[in-house]
Design an enzyme around this catalytic site. Sequence first.
Site, PDB file in Angstrom:
ATOM      1  N   TYR A   6       8.414   0.943   7.005  1.00  0.00           N
ATOM      2  CA  TYR A   6       6.733   1.026   7.608  1.00  0.00           C
ATOM      3  C   TYR A   6       6.931   0.318   8.777  1.00  0.00           C
ATOM      4  CZ  TYR A   6       5.311   2.660   2.297  1.00  0.00           C
ATOM      5  OH  TYR A   6       5.020   3.030   1.742  1.00  0.00           O
ATOM      6  N   HIS A  39       0.746   1.684   7.567  1.00  0.00           N
ATOM      7  CA  HIS A  39       0.189   1.171   6.799  1.00  0.00           C
ATOM      8  C   HIS A  39       0.215  -0.128   7.331  1.00  0.00           C
ATOM      9  CE1 HIS A  39       2.029  -0.726   2.417  1.00  0.00           C
ATOM     10  NE2 HIS A  39       2.348   0.465   2.508  1.00  0.00           N
TER      11      HIS A  39
END
Length: 417
Positions: A158, A225
């Site tokens: 992420y 995310h």
Amino acid sequence: MSNLFITNVKTILTAPGGIDLVVVKIETNEPGLYGLGCATFTQRIYAVQSAIDEYLAPFLIGKDPARIEDIWQSAAVSGYWRNGPVMNNALSGIDMALWDIKGKQAGLPVYELLGGKCRDGIALYVHTDGADEVEVEDSARAKMEEGYQYIRCQMGMYGGAGTDDLRLIANRMVKAKNIQPKRSPRTKAPGIYFDPEAYAKSIPRLFDHLRNKLGFSVELLHDAHERITPINAIHMAKALEPYQLFFLEDPVAPENTEWLKMLRQQSSTPIAMGELFVNVNEWKPLIDNKLIDYIRCHISSIGGITPAKKIAIYSELNGVRTAWHSPGDISPIGVCANMHLDLSSPNFGIQEYTPMNDALREVFPGCPEVDQGYAYVNDKPGLGIDINEALAAKFPCEGGNPTWTMARTPDGTVWRP
């Protein structure tokens, strides 16, 4: 009136996949009749275990397991304060186990109790990763060859960062090669460093490459995310429009959902949201105002099957589809709970899937079968899955705090994971 009652509630901690899992087992006065549930909150396993053993178990013993709704409602308010993730994970495990018992009593799989099948197989999406566009492409092609038609594509973990925290992710997620973060100060606090702006600019390039190489016959997804600012999320969603993503997940943090209105006004990229929500009411304004297309409920964090079915129905009435959260840090029991809901929900959208290793399948007999991008649960009564407790004990949990959540921007500021 039922003569059945709960005699024992126990927690089982195990890590056969290298990830700490929490399982609830509810036993009854009928010999051999018990239910299993997933209460996994990987980052706080001992807190959940304590919540079950010290509070919920005494609350449940002697009660009729058939009264699922009454138990859920009374357990949810028994501590007065509205539940957070620890108590909700504990309650989720209890709730799943009660549904498992009810299915076994009825001689039916749980999906039959929820209204019966709406489909014959459950379409899955899987994760791919790579250090650059070519590596992601190669990984996606490999998944396509396995039959998957929906693929989540990340370039680096992420935000483009990498991690060695194997307790949460089953394989190393490399750092992106072509994302050049800004320089950091002379001294650096511990953490995983990433550059939100550089990451946000790299993702449209990734999907431009993938669509040019893979075409549009495969559905592609991406998970931000929450690692970008809200305005960057709007820029990203708009820039991704030509590549027709199946959805963009968690473009903003739970604290910033009011920005979704502006994002919706600026972009037609479908949005999935909510894996960090712990109360079904958190989805209500997003659904009411048509700000999302998919609900990303982590069923083990919202209270189990009982509230998940309610939010699925509410979503259906508003044209929103389901996409239950199913990372590596839920047990196969939680996976089965997701899939029984998938089979019985007309507004099913897609199901996230993390492949299970042999150890997981041995500890949890009855895991779903996966073939050519579809999952199939068995038709045994209840959730259709069991646990080998003796084998589970051979895979002890590590506990402790994860490191992947300690995300920092180049200057060292802590960022939301």
